[in-house]
Design a protein around this motif. Structure first.
Motif, PDB file in Angstrom:
ATOM      1  N   PHE A   8       0.853  -0.646   0.291  1.00  0.00           N
ATOM      2  CA  PHE A   8       0.203   0.033  -0.029  1.00  0.00           C
ATOM      3  C   PHE A   8       0.526   1.204   0.262  1.00  0.00           C
ATOM      4  O   PHE A   8       1.546   1.540   0.883  1.00  0.00           O
ATOM      5  N   LEU A   9       1.073   2.205  -1.225  1.00  0.00           N
ATOM      6  CA  LEU A   9       1.563   3.471  -0.783  1.00  0.00           C
ATOM      7  C   LEU A   9       0.902   4.467  -0.936  1.00  0.00           C
ATOM      8  O   LEU A   9      -0.499   4.721  -1.754  1.00  0.00           O
ATOM      9  N   THR A  10       1.452   5.254  -0.720  1.00  0.00           N
ATOM     10  CA  THR A  10       1.076   7.136  -0.990  1.00  0.00           C
ATOM     11  C   THR A  10       2.715   8.049  -1.473  1.00  0.00           C
ATOM     12  O   THR A  10       3.265   7.717  -1.528  1.00  0.00           O
ATOM     13  N   ASN A  11       1.879   9.156  -2.058  1.00  0.00           N
ATOM     14  CA  ASN A  11       2.195   9.982  -3.043  1.00  0.00           C
ATOM     15  C   ASN A  11       2.001  11.590  -2.676  1.00  0.00           C
ATOM     16  O   ASN A  11       0.922  11.786  -3.484  1.00  0.00           O
ATOM     17  N   ALA A  12       2.149  11.641  -2.232  1.00  0.00           N
ATOM     18  CA  ALA A  12       1.839  13.366  -1.184  1.00  0.00           C
ATOM     19  C   ALA A  12       1.874  14.552  -2.471  1.00  0.00           C
ATOM     20  O   ALA A  12       3.110  14.721  -2.858  1.00  0.00           O
ATOM     21  N   LEU A  13       0.533  15.523  -2.209  1.00  0.00           N
ATOM     22  CA  LEU A  13       0.928  16.118  -3.396  1.00  0.00           C
ATOM     23  C   LEU A  13       1.917  17.309  -2.507  1.00  0.00           C
ATOM     24  O   LEU A  13       2.653  17.405  -1.601  1.00  0.00           O
ATOM     25  N   SER A  21      -1.425  15.837  -7.108  1.00  0.00           N
ATOM     26  CA  SER A  21      -2.530  15.672  -6.201  1.00  0.00           C
ATOM     27  C   SER A  21      -2.331  14.057  -4.992  1.00  0.00           C
ATOM     28  O   SER A  21      -1.088  12.909  -5.853  1.00  0.00           O
ATOM     29  N   ASN A  22      -3.121  14.237  -3.991  1.00  0.00           N
ATOM     30  CA  ASN A  22      -2.359  13.568  -3.179  1.00  0.00           C
ATOM     31  C   ASN A  22      -2.586  11.856  -3.944  1.00  0.00           C
ATOM     32  O   ASN A  22      -3.861  12.060  -4.214  1.00  0.00           O
ATOM     33  N   GLU A  23      -1.805  11.227  -3.821  1.00  0.00           N
ATOM     34  CA  GLU A  23      -2.037   9.278  -4.786  1.00  0.00           C
ATOM     35  C   GLU A  23      -2.226   8.638  -3.681  1.00  0.00           C
ATOM     36  O   GLU A  23      -1.267   8.208  -2.581  1.00  0.00           O
ATOM     37  N   TYR A  24      -3.250   7.293  -3.560  1.00  0.00           N
ATOM     38  CA  TYR A  24      -2.889   6.565  -2.928  1.00  0.00           C
ATOM     39  C   TYR A  24      -2.649   4.982  -3.892  1.00  0.00           C
ATOM     40  O   TYR A  24      -4.005   5.234  -4.602  1.00  0.00           O
ATOM     41  N   ALA A  25      -1.813   4.312  -3.712  1.00  0.00           N
ATOM     42  CA  ALA A  25      -2.071   3.307  -4.349  1.00  0.00           C
ATOM     43  C   ALA A  25      -1.740   1.676  -3.994  1.00  0.00           C
ATOM     44  O   ALA A  25      -0.922   2.058  -2.373  1.00  0.00           O
ATOM     45  N   THR A  26      -2.014   0.754  -4.681  1.00  0.00           N
ATOM     46  CA  THR A  26      -1.574  -1.083  -4.369  1.00  0.00           C
ATOM     47  C   THR A  26      -1.071  -1.396  -5.437  1.00  0.00           C
ATOM     48  O   THR A  26      -0.946  -0.620  -6.376  1.00  0.00           O
ATOM     49  N   PHE A  27       0.007  -2.146  -5.028  1.00  0.00           N
ATOM     50  CA  PHE A  27       0.432  -3.138  -6.491  1.00  0.00           C
ATOM     51  C   PHE A  27       0.867  -4.539  -5.916  1.00  0.00           C
ATOM     52  O   PHE A  27       0.949  -4.294  -4.914  1.00  0.00           O
ATOM     53  N   TYR A  28       0.136  -4.970  -5.846  1.00  0.00           N
ATOM     54  CA  TYR A  28       0.461  -6.303  -6.252  1.00  0.00           C
ATOM     55  C   TYR A  28       0.927  -7.261  -7.280  1.00  0.00           C
ATOM     56  O   TYR A  28       0.699  -7.279  -8.561  1.00  0.00           O
ATOM     57  N   VAL A  29       1.593  -8.247  -6.665  1.00  0.00           N
ATOM     58  CA  VAL A  29       1.978  -9.236  -6.875  1.00  0.00           C
ATOM     59  C   VAL A  29       0.913 -10.913  -7.101  1.00  0.00           C
ATOM     60  O   VAL A  29       1.382 -11.317  -5.836  1.00  0.00           O
ATOM     61  N   TRP A  30       1.121 -11.112  -7.941  1.00  0.00           N
ATOM     62  CA  TRP A  30       0.213 -12.464  -8.027  1.00  0.00           C
ATOM     63  C   TRP A  30       0.970 -13.826  -8.291  1.00  0.00           C
ATOM     64  O   TRP A  30       1.571 -13.633  -9.019  1.00  0.00           O
ATOM     65  N   LEU A 150       3.032   1.938   2.960  1.00  0.00           N
ATOM     66  CA  LEU A 150       2.535   2.493   4.039  1.00  0.00           C
ATOM     67  C   LEU A 150       2.115   1.117   4.725  1.00  0.00           C
ATOM     68  O   LEU A 150       2.059   0.847   5.923  1.00  0.00           O
ATOM     69  N   HIS A 151       1.925  -0.216   3.680  1.00  0.00           N
ATOM     70  CA  HIS A 151       1.984  -1.179   4.604  1.00  0.00           C
ATOM     71  C   HIS A 151       2.517  -2.362   3.843  1.00  0.00           C
ATOM     72  O   HIS A 151       2.315  -2.330   1.898  1.00  0.00           O
ATOM     73  N   LEU A 152       3.466  -3.654   3.272  1.00  0.00           N
ATOM     74  CA  LEU A 152       3.815  -4.374   3.114  1.00  0.00           C
ATOM     75  C   LEU A 152       3.072  -6.489   3.715  1.00  0.00           C
ATOM     76  O   LEU A 152       3.619  -6.393   4.748  1.00  0.00           O
ATOM     77  N   SER A 153       2.499  -6.360   2.787  1.00  0.00           N
ATOM     78  CA  SER A 153       1.938  -8.017   2.877  1.00  0.00           C
ATOM     79  C   SER A 153       2.862  -8.629   1.677  1.00  0.00           C
ATOM     80  O   SER A 153       3.093  -8.935   0.796  1.00  0.00           O
ATOM     81  N   ALA A 154       4.155 -10.002   2.289  1.00  0.00           N
ATOM     82  CA  ALA A 154       4.353 -10.982   1.645  1.00  0.00           C
ATOM     83  C   ALA A 154       4.232 -12.379   2.371  1.00  0.00           C
ATOM     84  O   ALA A 154       4.098 -12.430   3.094  1.00  0.00           O
ATOM     85  N   SER A 155       3.983 -13.199   1.051  1.00  0.00           N
ATOM     86  CA  SER A 155       4.072 -14.292   1.755  1.00  0.00           C
ATOM     87  C   SER A 155       5.826 -15.064   1.361  1.00  0.00           C
ATOM     88  O   SER A 155       6.620 -14.213   1.091  1.00  0.00           O
ATOM     89  N   GLY A 156       5.762 -16.487   1.243  1.00  0.00           N
ATOM     90  CA  GLY A 156       6.693 -16.710   1.319  1.00  0.00           C
ATOM     91  C   GLY A 156       7.266 -16.397  -0.141  1.00  0.00           C
ATOM     92  O   GLY A 156       6.370 -16.534  -0.750  1.00  0.00           O
ATOM     93  N   PRO A 157       8.510 -16.910  -0.126  1.00  0.00           N
ATOM     94  CA  PRO A 157       8.721 -17.487  -2.472  1.00  0.00           C
ATOM     95  C   PRO A 157       8.028 -17.847  -2.875  1.00  0.00           C
ATOM     96  O   PRO A 157       7.751 -19.028  -2.630  1.00  0.00           O
TER      97      PRO A 157
END
Length: 166
Positions: A8-13, A21-30, A150-157
């Motif tokens: 979970f990511l943010t980029n302030a104005l 502008s203020n940005e909120y983004a998510t980045f997922y690896v599946w 802001l937050h990172l969740s990761a499983s095993g390799p």
């Protein structure tokens, strides 16, 4: 199910990336394209989209994914995009993905990196999670966007087959 890593990511104005502008983004690896599809079609995504609006979702096909130091708690993310020239040898977009990293980039502090291709836009995308911004090296080469993690969740390799960002 099937999620390898999410950030979970943010980029302030007016921040380091020059966000307008203020940005909120998510980045997922599946682990698979099916897992990504099932998430986007599922109840959790429906609830989030209902609360915050349906975001645009970009998808990349990973060429490489690694976690040089999964013990790091990343605070800084970098997305680097470069066009794939029309005359590029696509067979040479090997698992290492792109030109060797600049010698100025320090590898200490790198939590994880994914290199992917956006076939619709013909772009190579490199997304990296770093302990701190200073570890990421130069940020003035090409299309670069930076974020605070802001937050990172990761499983095993696990192998990565699909990456998405919203």
């Amino acid at each position: 199910p099937g999620l390898v890593q999410k950030a979970f990511l943010t980029n302030a104005l007016g921040g380091a990336s020059g966000a307008g502008s203020n940005e909120y983004a998510t980045f997922y690896v599946w682990q698979s394209a099916r897992a990504a599809r099932d998430f986007i079609r599922g109840d959790l995504f429906k609830a989030v989209a209902g609360a915050f609006g349906r975001p645009p979702v970009r998808t990349w096909v990973p060429l490489a994914f690694d976690r040089p130091d999964p013990g790091i708690v990343p605070t800084f993310a970098v997305r680097r995009i470069s066009p794939i020239p029309e005359d590029a040898d696509l067979a040479r977009l090997a698992p290492t993905g792109t030109r060797p990293p600049s010698p100025r980039i320090r590898r200490t502090g790198l939590h994880s990196r994914i290199i992917g291709v956006d076939w619709e836009r013909w772009e190579l995308v490199r997304f990296e999670l770093w302990r701190a911004g200073i570890d990421a090296g130069p940020l003035d080469e090409g299309d670069v966007r930076t974020y605070e993690v802001l937050h990172l969740s990761a499983s095993g390799p696990r192998p990565a087959e699909t990456a998405t960002a919203a």
